[in-house]
Design a protein around this motif. Sequence first.
Motif, PDB file in Angstrom:
ATOM      1  N   GLN A   1       0.844  -1.192   0.000  1.00 19.34           N
ATOM      2  CA  GLN A   1       0.000   0.000   0.000  1.00 19.34           C
ATOM      3  C   GLN A   1       0.877   1.238   0.000  1.00 19.34           C
ATOM      4  O   GLN A   1       1.994   1.217   0.520  1.00 19.34           O
ATOM      5  N   PRO A   2       0.414   2.318  -0.609  1.00 19.87           N
ATOM      6  CA  PRO A   2       1.248   3.517  -0.759  1.00 19.87           C
ATOM      7  C   PRO A   2       1.667   4.112   0.585  1.00 19.87           C
ATOM      8  O   PRO A   2       0.954   3.982   1.588  1.00 19.87           O
ATOM      9  N   ASN A   3       2.820   4.755   0.577  1.00 18.01           N
ATOM     10  CA  ASN A   3       3.297   5.520   1.736  1.00 18.01           C
ATOM     11  C   ASN A   3       2.593   6.874   1.709  1.00 18.01           C
ATOM     12  O   ASN A   3       3.131   7.875   1.250  1.00 18.01           O
ATOM     13  N   HIS A   4       1.345   6.877   2.198  1.00 20.24           N
ATOM     14  CA  HIS A   4       0.485   8.054   2.094  1.00 20.24           C
ATOM     15  C   HIS A   4      -0.319   8.198   3.374  1.00 20.24           C
ATOM     16  O   HIS A   4      -0.980   7.236   3.777  1.00 20.24           O
TER      17      HIS A   4
ATOM     18  N   ASN B   1       8.040  -2.114  -5.174  1.00 17.31           N
ATOM     19  CA  ASN B   1       7.451  -1.363  -6.289  1.00 17.31           C
ATOM     20  C   ASN B   1       7.555  -2.238  -7.538  1.00 17.31           C
ATOM     21  O   ASN B   1       7.807  -3.447  -7.437  1.00 17.31           O
TER      22      ASN B   1
ATOM     23  N   PRO C   1       8.560   5.201  -6.550  1.00 17.78           N
ATOM     24  CA  PRO C   1       8.176   5.191  -5.136  1.00 17.78           C
ATOM     25  C   PRO C   1       8.012   3.776  -4.596  1.00 17.78           C
ATOM     26  O   PRO C   1       7.503   2.888  -5.287  1.00 17.78           O
TER      27      PRO C   1
ATOM     28  N   GLU D   1       6.266   1.184  -1.943  1.00 18.45           N
ATOM     29  CA  GLU D   1       5.077   1.003  -1.137  1.00 18.45           C
ATOM     30  C   GLU D   1       5.405   0.057   0.016  1.00 18.45           C
ATOM     31  O   GLU D   1       6.430  -0.628   0.009  1.00 18.45           O
TER      32      GLU D   1
END
Length: 401
Positions: A66-69, A102, A375, A377
Amino acid sequence: MPYYRSVGDVPPKRHTQFRQPDGTLYREELMGEEGFSSDSSLLYHSGVPSAIVDAQVWEPGDLATQPNHPLTPRHLKLHGLFENQDWKAYDPVTGRRLLLGNADVRISYVWAGEESPLYRNAVGDECVYVEAGAARVETVFGVLDARQGDYVMIPRAMTHRWIPQGDAPLQAYCIEANSHIGPPAKYLSRYGQFLEHAPYCERDLHGPAEPYVQTGTDVEVLVKHRGPGPAGVVGTRMVYATHPFDVVGWDGCLYPYTFNVEDFEPITGRVHQPPPVHQVWAGTNFVVCTFCPRKVDYHPLAIPVPYYHSNVDSDEVMFYVGGDYGARKGSGIGLGSISLHPGGYAHGPQPAAIEAALGVQEVDELAVMVDTFRPLELGEAGLASDDGVYAWTWAGRRADT
């Protein structure tokens, strides 16, 4: 690989008859990269290397990310993933837990005491760093002995097995590419020889010394390969009519090998040198660097810790494996930690570390860094090991505290 090796029995000329003691032909297999246009080796099997008798789905573990968000730097505490577990029940292949990934690379971690199944990664090369412990790595090319500080370089689609040695866990940091991994082009001549300015050379790379011939029938091999799963990776359990390790000899420039960080010769200067001087390996859209114990900057006004820098094009992953990394003092980071500094975020030393470093003559630190150009994840183990507070350590507080 940048140079040729010949191990065991091979015929005088390639693609010619080479017979077993009973008069039957050995089966010649070419293992080559880039569609016959790059490095390769020829292996000589007593059996038929393509003879399979069964194939079933194999699930290669949780590879979802899951994204680093929202975008934040992260501190992952890896030892906590396994130190309270029965590590003797894990093996170095199926026991891996995904930290980061990624479309180009996946980084996982494992403590293991169990022998792995026979395994082949047909997605890309693997670069496995041995943080602690030791292992015997049996391969279709022969045997490698892996020890603490070794990078174990495994070419794509090479059948092998990990056997941990001793009473302590094998602690392995696994970098799995979707491409090939090798020495950076800047260290090599146009013919592939290491140049004089390279921080290591051919003498430091250790491949198999002799064949490791095994026999057997209906032999299972776990194969990780490209497909529709998470990160484009799926698995198949193949059963071979004869043992893949029936190779009596091979020659060429493609094979597994080890390289130990003690053989890396650091490049230093009067003022602080940028991370590319620490580069060891390169893959497609990522690089691997090693920060070793070394003399540091010797200008009289030098500041021997990194300056603040923005990762404009890359995410930076630093795995702290030895010594004392001065730039991170006061952050909670220690041995077995990972720092993730994502692109779009300016990072550098903890504020108190700058003054503390002045006048330092040498550093006793050991870290493995992966820089990616897409990026990263977070995998399930990355989420499970995140300390949740590292992002606020430069300021010393959160806005809501």
